[in-house]
Motif scaffolding. Structure first.
Motif, PDB file in Angstrom:
ATOM      1  N   ILE A   1       3.784   8.171   5.365  1.00  0.00           N
ATOM      2  CA  ILE A   1       5.038   7.417   5.363  1.00  0.00           C
ATOM      3  C   ILE A   1       5.763   7.632   4.035  1.00  0.00           C
ATOM      4  CG2 ILE A   1       6.051   5.103   5.428  1.00  0.00           C
ATOM      5  CD1 ILE A   1       3.691   4.313   7.280  1.00  0.00           C
ATOM      6  N   ALA A   2       5.016   7.666   2.941  1.00  0.00           N
ATOM      7  CA  ALA A   2       5.621   7.931   1.630  1.00  0.00           C
ATOM      8  C   ALA A   2       6.268   9.310   1.608  1.00  0.00           C
ATOM      9  CB  ALA A   2       4.562   7.814   0.531  1.00  0.00           C
ATOM     10  N   VAL A   3       5.605  10.306   2.223  1.00  0.00           N
ATOM     11  CA  VAL A   3       6.190  11.650   2.316  1.00  0.00           C
ATOM     12  C   VAL A   3       7.524  11.589   3.058  1.00  0.00           C
ATOM     13  CG1 VAL A   3       5.946  13.921   3.381  1.00  0.00           C
ATOM     14  CG2 VAL A   3       4.018  12.915   2.162  1.00  0.00           C
ATOM     15  N   SER A   4       7.557  10.860   4.181  1.00  0.00           N
ATOM     16  CA  SER A   4       8.780  10.791   4.972  1.00  0.00           C
ATOM     17  C   SER A   4       9.900  10.099   4.208  1.00  0.00           C
ATOM     18  CB  SER A   4       8.506  10.055   6.296  1.00  0.00           C
ATOM     19  OG  SER A   4       8.382   8.666   6.112  1.00  0.00           O
ATOM     20  N   ILE A   5       9.544   9.074   3.417  1.00  0.00           N
ATOM     21  CA  ILE A   5      10.550   8.364   2.618  1.00  0.00           C
ATOM     22  C   ILE A   5      11.093   9.265   1.527  1.00  0.00           C
ATOM     23  CG2 ILE A   5      10.926   6.448   1.024  1.00  0.00           C
ATOM     24  CD1 ILE A   5       8.787   4.888   2.606  1.00  0.00           C
ATOM     25  N   MET A   6      10.199   9.951   0.813  1.00  0.00           N
ATOM     26  CA  MET A   6      10.637  10.812  -0.283  1.00  0.00           C
ATOM     27  C   MET A   6      11.468  11.976   0.237  1.00  0.00           C
ATOM     28  SD  MET A   6      10.270  10.297  -3.455  1.00  0.00           S
ATOM     29  CE  MET A   6      11.777  10.988  -4.144  1.00  0.00           C
ATOM     30  N   ALA A   7      11.109  12.466   1.418  1.00  0.00           N
ATOM     31  CA  ALA A   7      11.878  13.559   2.032  1.00  0.00           C
ATOM     32  C   ALA A   7      13.291  13.091   2.383  1.00  0.00           C
ATOM     33  CB  ALA A   7      11.160  14.076   3.275  1.00  0.00           C
ATOM     34  N   GLN A   8      13.407  11.874   2.912  1.00  0.00           N
ATOM     35  CA  GLN A   8      14.731  11.368   3.271  1.00  0.00           C
ATOM     36  C   GLN A   8      15.572  11.092   2.025  1.00  0.00           C
ATOM     37  OE1 GLN A   8      15.222   7.405   5.233  1.00  0.00           O
ATOM     38  NE2 GLN A   8      16.149   8.614   6.883  1.00  0.00           N
TER      39      GLN A   8
ATOM     40  N   LEU B   1      12.235   9.926   7.159  1.00  0.00           N
ATOM     41  CA  LEU B   1      12.507  10.865   8.234  1.00  0.00           C
ATOM     42  C   LEU B   1      11.504  10.667   9.366  1.00  0.00           C
ATOM     43  CD1 LEU B   1      13.232  14.210   6.314  1.00  0.00           C
ATOM     44  CD2 LEU B   1      14.868  12.529   7.177  1.00  0.00           C
ATOM     45  N   ASN B   2      11.945  10.891  10.564  1.00  0.00           N
ATOM     46  CA  ASN B   2      11.081  10.706  11.739  1.00  0.00           C
ATOM     47  C   ASN B   2      10.195  11.933  11.925  1.00  0.00           C
ATOM     48  OD1 ASN B   2       9.880   9.946  14.105  1.00  0.00           O
ATOM     49  ND2 ASN B   2      11.710  10.148  15.376  1.00  0.00           N
ATOM     50  N   ILE B   3       9.055  11.933  11.223  1.00  0.00           N
ATOM     51  CA  ILE B   3       8.128  13.073  11.294  1.00  0.00           C
ATOM     52  C   ILE B   3       6.794  12.654  11.920  1.00  0.00           C
ATOM     53  CG2 ILE B   3       9.187  14.282   9.344  1.00  0.00           C
ATOM     54  CD1 ILE B   3       6.928  13.195   7.570  1.00  0.00           C
ATOM     55  N   GLY B   4       6.774  11.478  12.515  1.00  0.00           N
ATOM     56  CA  GLY B   4       5.538  11.002  13.133  1.00  0.00           C
ATOM     57  C   GLY B   4       4.518  10.504  12.142  1.00  0.00           C
ATOM     58  N   ALA B   5       4.962  10.070  10.952  1.00  0.00           N
ATOM     59  CA  ALA B   5       4.043   9.618   9.903  1.00  0.00           C
ATOM     60  C   ALA B   5       3.261   8.389  10.349  1.00  0.00           C
ATOM     61  CB  ALA B   5       4.815   9.311   8.634  1.00  0.00           C
ATOM     62  N   LYS B   6       1.977   8.344   9.989  1.00  0.00           N
ATOM     63  CA  LYS B   6       1.110   7.232  10.356  1.00  0.00           C
ATOM     64  C   LYS B   6       0.511   6.532   9.136  1.00  0.00           C
ATOM     65  CE  LYS B   6       1.574   7.918  14.800  1.00  0.00           C
ATOM     66  NZ  LYS B   6       2.377   6.968  15.616  1.00  0.00           N
ATOM     67  N   SER B   7      -0.133   7.287   8.272  1.00  0.00           N
ATOM     68  CA  SER B   7      -0.818   6.695   7.124  1.00  0.00           C
ATOM     69  C   SER B   7       0.197   6.338   6.033  1.00  0.00           C
ATOM     70  CB  SER B   7      -1.834   7.689   6.551  1.00  0.00           C
ATOM     71  OG  SER B   7      -1.157   8.789   5.954  1.00  0.00           O
ATOM     72  N   PRO B   8      -0.209   5.474   5.082  1.00  0.00           N
ATOM     73  CA  PRO B   8       0.701   5.147   3.980  1.00  0.00           C
ATOM     74  C   PRO B   8       1.199   6.377   3.231  1.00  0.00           C
ATOM     75  CG  PRO B   8      -1.109   3.588   4.032  1.00  0.00           C
ATOM     76  CD  PRO B   8      -1.430   4.647   5.057  1.00  0.00           C
ATOM     77  N   ALA B   9       0.315   7.350   2.999  1.00  0.00           N
ATOM     78  CA  ALA B   9       0.728   8.557   2.282  1.00  0.00           C
ATOM     79  C   ALA B   9       1.735   9.363   3.097  1.00  0.00           C
ATOM     80  CB  ALA B   9      -0.487   9.416   1.944  1.00  0.00           C
TER      81      ALA B   9
ATOM     82  N   HIS C   1       0.814  -1.206   0.000  1.00  0.00           N
ATOM     83  CA  HIS C   1       0.000   0.000   0.000  1.00  0.00           C
ATOM     84  C   HIS C   1       0.855   1.266   0.000  1.00  0.00           C
ATOM     85  CE1 HIS C   1      -3.958   1.966   1.618  1.00  0.00           C
ATOM     86  NE2 HIS C   1      -3.564   2.465   0.462  1.00  0.00           N
ATOM     87  N   ILE C   2       1.929   1.292   0.773  1.00  0.00           N
ATOM     88  CA  ILE C   2       2.795   2.483   0.843  1.00  0.00           C
ATOM     89  C   ILE C   2       3.389   2.801  -0.522  1.00  0.00           C
ATOM     90  CG2 ILE C   2       4.930   3.404   1.836  1.00  0.00           C
ATOM     91  CD1 ILE C   2       4.335   1.694   4.325  1.00  0.00           C
ATOM     92  N   ALA C   3       3.627   1.777  -1.323  1.00  0.00           N
ATOM     93  CA  ALA C   3       4.245   1.987  -2.627  1.00  0.00           C
ATOM     94  C   ALA C   3       3.370   2.808  -3.559  1.00  0.00           C
ATOM     95  CB  ALA C   3       4.572   0.644  -3.274  1.00  0.00           C
TER      96      ALA C   3
END
Length: 329
Positions: free
Chosen positions: A314-321, A304-312, A188-190
């Motif tokens: 988490i995707a933001v945190s991955i793309m940011a990193q 990045l450790n931004i407190g992400a919860k939902s798949p979207a 789902h995160i993908a």
């Protein structure tokens, strides 16, 4: 004008020249203020005034075409400067005034056909190159940066994807291969991750041998490989312009992908999973002989450790990193 061709201007210029249409490459070498196109943006013009690409979003293209046709006649390069005053800025879509400096190079005279062909060939094989030209003496060369007199500046600009001027009148045009994101695990995160990556300019590939996950209906229009992850990565040949993210949570799929990625020059490797899951992952990798320096390349838990919860999120945190590692090292 077709936006899909904006990244293929050198290839189009070579084709037009070889077809006898004539070709002049126009390249933005400097900007000040609110210029509409970034440094390195290109436009190609043929002898009939037909164009592909853009150097200003339309506000100076007419003048550039006229100058380019004159350059085709005399075979000489030109360095043009266009200023946009605050009074006319709104009409061309600028928030405020700007200035653009544009280099014109007729192919076959100022820019040798062979040099352009070498650049096109390098781009086809994903080999990074810098086209270096002196706007005072008009000397030019194509280089990978190794041993070049401008090596430090070239390395910095290639890392940042930023063409620009250097002291002494040298312009460095960066021709990096396209960024790639390889996602192992069509979970789902993908789904939001590949959408965000595409918006950031990445070519995306999904790898998942599980038919239910890798169904095209779940990822319309995406490239999906159903091979085993290490085999798929071997075929894709990830390089220094590639990021790899593993999302399956299944060691049978993630671990081979991680080992394959660590054996390559990928600039980013991120792995989904909790700290506890990652600790167990590291135990397996160490047992398989992966050394500490390689393990240190892994970003886990991914993002990045931004407190992400939902798949979207988490995707933001991955793309940011991924962006942080690409741009800041």
């Amino acid at each position: 004008m077709d936006e899909r061709h904006h990244d293929q201007i050198p290839e189009i210029a070579l084709d037009w020249h070889r077809a006898g249409r004539g070709a002049v490459l126009a390249t933005v070498v400097e900007t000040w203020g609110s210029a509409p196109r970034q440094t390195g943006s290109q436009l190609v013009i043929d002898s009939a005034g037909r164009i592909m690409g853009s150097v200003s979003g339309g506000c100076v293209e007419g003048a550039v075409i006229t100058e380019a046709q004159e350059a085709l006649v005399d075979g000489q390069p030109r360095l043009l400067t266009f200023g946009v005053s605050d009074d006319t800025a709104f009409a061309v879509g600028l928030a405020c005034g700007g200035t653009i400096r544009i280099l014109l190079e007729p192919v076959g005279t100022a820019l040798p056909e062979q040099m352009l062909a070498e650049l096109v060939a390098a781009r086809a094989t994903r080999a990074p190159r810098a086209y270096v030209v002196n706007t005072e003496s008009w000397s030019r060369r194509l280089t990978d940066g190794a041993g070049d007199a401008l090596a430090p500046a070239i390395a910095t600009r290639m890392r940042a994807d930023r063409s620009g001027m250097e002291e002494g009148g040298w312009f460095i045009a960066v021709h990096n291969p396209a960024l790639r994101l390889i996602v192992v695990g069509a979970v789902h995160i993908a789904q939001p991750l590949v959408q965000m990556a595409r918006a950031c300019g990445y070519d995306c590939t999904l790898i998942d041998p599980r038919e239910t996950f890798g169904a095209s209906a779940r990822f319309p229009g995406e490239r999906i490989l159903d091979d085993w992850p290490d085999e798929a990565l071997a075929a894709l040949r990830p390089d220094g312009r590639t990021a790899v993210v593993t999302l399956t949570h299944d060691p049978k799929l993630d671990d081979p992908a991680i080992r394959a990625a660590l054996a390559s020059d990928v600039f980013y490797l991120g792995c989904l999973g909790s700290s506890r899951t990652h600790a167990k992952r590291l135990e397996r990798l160490v047992a398989e002989g992966v050394d500490a320096a390689q393990i240190a390349r892994i970003h886990a838990p991914v993002g990045l450790n931004i407190g992400a919860k939902s798949p979207a999120e988490i995707a933001v945190s991955i793309m940011a990193q991924i962006t942080q590692v690409l741009r800041q090292g």
